[in-house]
Design an enzyme around this catalytic site. Sequence first.
Site, PDB file in Angstrom:
ATOM      1  N   ASN A  11      -0.782  11.318   5.988  1.00 18.74           N
ATOM      2  CA  ASN A  11      -2.244  10.808   6.663  1.00 18.74           C
ATOM      3  C   ASN A  11      -3.208  12.013   6.559  1.00 18.74           C
ATOM      4  O   ASN A  11      -4.256  11.581   6.962  1.00 18.74           O
ATOM      5  CB  ASN A  11      -1.620  10.399   7.900  1.00 18.74           C
ATOM      6  CG  ASN A  11      -0.934   9.110   7.972  1.00 18.74           C
ATOM      7  OD1 ASN A  11      -1.522   7.943   7.745  1.00 18.74           O
ATOM      8  ND2 ASN A  11       0.310   8.958   8.139  1.00 18.74           N
TER       9      ASN A  11
ATOM     10  N   THR B  39       0.962  -1.272   0.091  1.00 17.23           N
ATOM     11  CA  THR B  39       0.079   0.033   0.053  1.00 17.23           C
ATOM     12  C   THR B  39       0.850   1.252  -0.113  1.00 17.23           C
ATOM     13  O   THR B  39       1.348   1.627  -1.075  1.00 17.23           O
ATOM     14  CB  THR B  39      -1.151   0.156   1.142  1.00 17.23           C
ATOM     15  OG1 THR B  39      -0.106  -0.170   2.429  1.00 17.23           O
ATOM     16  CG2 THR B  39      -1.959  -1.008   1.071  1.00 17.23           C
TER      17      THR B  39
ATOM     18  N   THR C  76       0.623  -3.229  12.214  1.00 18.28           N
ATOM     19  CA  THR C  76      -0.076  -3.368  10.878  1.00 18.28           C
ATOM     20  C   THR C  76       0.597  -3.694   9.801  1.00 18.28           C
ATOM     21  O   THR C  76       1.263  -3.217   9.148  1.00 18.28           O
ATOM     22  CB  THR C  76      -0.532  -1.849  10.574  1.00 18.28           C
ATOM     23  OG1 THR C  76      -1.142  -1.108  11.760  1.00 18.28           O
ATOM     24  CG2 THR C  76      -1.454  -1.705   9.547  1.00 18.28           C
TER      25      THR C  76
ATOM     26  N   GLU D 263       5.844   5.861   7.549  1.00 22.04           N
ATOM     27  CA  GLU D 263       5.515   7.004   6.517  1.00 22.04           C
ATOM     28  C   GLU D 263       6.330   8.244   6.799  1.00 22.04           C
ATOM     29  O   GLU D 263       6.074   8.471   7.961  1.00 22.04           O
ATOM     30  CB  GLU D 263       3.955   7.160   6.568  1.00 22.04           C
ATOM     31  CG  GLU D 263       3.317   5.794   5.792  1.00 22.04           C
ATOM     32  CD  GLU D 263       1.830   5.694   6.300  1.00 22.04           C
ATOM     33  OE1 GLU D 263       1.059   4.926   5.870  1.00 22.04           O
ATOM     34  OE2 GLU D 263       1.512   6.419   7.476  1.00 22.04           O
TER      35      GLU D 263
ATOM     36  N   LYS E 210       4.480  -6.654   4.230  1.00 25.46           N
ATOM     37  CA  LYS E 210       4.294  -5.310   3.931  1.00 25.46           C
ATOM     38  C   LYS E 210       3.735  -4.431   5.163  1.00 25.46           C
ATOM     39  O   LYS E 210       3.365  -4.959   6.164  1.00 25.46           O
ATOM     40  CB  LYS E 210       3.092  -5.314   2.925  1.00 25.46           C
ATOM     41  CG  LYS E 210       1.784  -5.569   3.405  1.00 25.46           C
ATOM     42  CD  LYS E 210       0.866  -4.489   4.292  1.00 25.46           C
ATOM     43  CE  LYS E 210       0.572  -3.317   3.499  1.00 25.46           C
ATOM     44  NZ  LYS E 210       0.063  -2.279   4.446  1.00 25.46           N
TER      45      LYS E 210
END
Length: 413
Positions: A408, A164, A201, A286, A190
């Site tokens: 985000n 993702t 996650t 991220e 991932k």
Amino acid sequence: MSGATFFRSRWVERPGHVRELEQTALPQGFRAAGVAAGIKPEGLDVGVLVSDVEATASAARFTTNARQGAPVIVSREQALDRLRAIVANSGNSNTGLGERGLAIARNSRAVAAEALGVEEERIGLASTGVIARELPEDALLSGIRAAAERLGPDARGFSEAILTSDRGPKRACLEVELPSGTVRLAAQAKGAGMISPRFATMLCFVECDADMDAQTVDLLTGVCVQRSFDRISVDGQLSTSDTVFVIANGAAGVRVEPETEDELRLGEALDALMRQLALEIVADGEGCRRVGRVVVRGAVEDVERVARAVADSPLVKTALHGADPNFGRIMQAAGQALIGRPFVVDLAIEGRQVVAAGEEVPLSEADWRELEELVQADEVEYELSIPGSGGETEVYFSDLSPAYAEFNSAYTS
């Protein structure tokens, strides 16, 4: 990651009996494929992996979040000790759709069973992406059929179809020398955001061609997950879709019996594999620039709470991002987790003690400059000693950057 050395972190040592192979390779008796089904605007988004051996053993671990995605709910209904195939998609996580989502998950299982010639109960499901957005069922089902037609002895497409917000695939294949013979161990993972130290996650799929009982696979999976994916944090957020599947098919002809040197050495290899993959997830957080490791020693009942308080502190994480050895923030986070306890704490950053018994250790200007240089590294270690004894734990965590907030703020989840 392709072409690079897999074991890159200073916190994970490659066992001496392990050799790295091409990262997209699979163990004997496994095939995989990934296709672009149109769930995402571009790129691969449906992956299928299958063991060609009937007598395949497996184990699984899932998110502990009370809100769980449909693939997790349906997978829990499966024969988790003898899975033969995995179907995974990215783009939409099939979470929050109620009965409609459960129907889509079960229909995908049925289509995969027909296409692969595998019983429905032996297929594990996984899904990742935007939460509570309708998963296009027709695209998913056609993607499963297409992937089943393209299966081959390479995990490249499969490892890319599960991504993702990841910067790139996380994958490895290892050759493991055991006293009874040589086996292969491979994995594809991932994860980059919505990562919590109680279970990341993430998705992780592990394949092994050793012959093992399901109880042995489950034991090794549980121990290694606790030392890897349970030890990481990007943003302290627990996902709805976390899934780990470990499948062993015996195609190498090497039997691994419980409580033997074979089991010990295979466990060491699996542990190193999962720990490095877990660190790849943290490093891919991220907007991440650096990875921190906090080690806490002291009272058994306190060490976990303190480690997580430090790892999840936005103040600690922003200091890590800026290469600022601001140990006052670490002390604040630790104190917040030690309410009602004496604050007699020692702290070392990269092996340099900066706090003793809760008080600052005076540093010369040269010592402070050296510390500032040390925390500019890609990996930074913090060691805390708190009151009590008998307990020790660790958490690996990413920094917190403006890029994380920017990404985000525009990500529909």
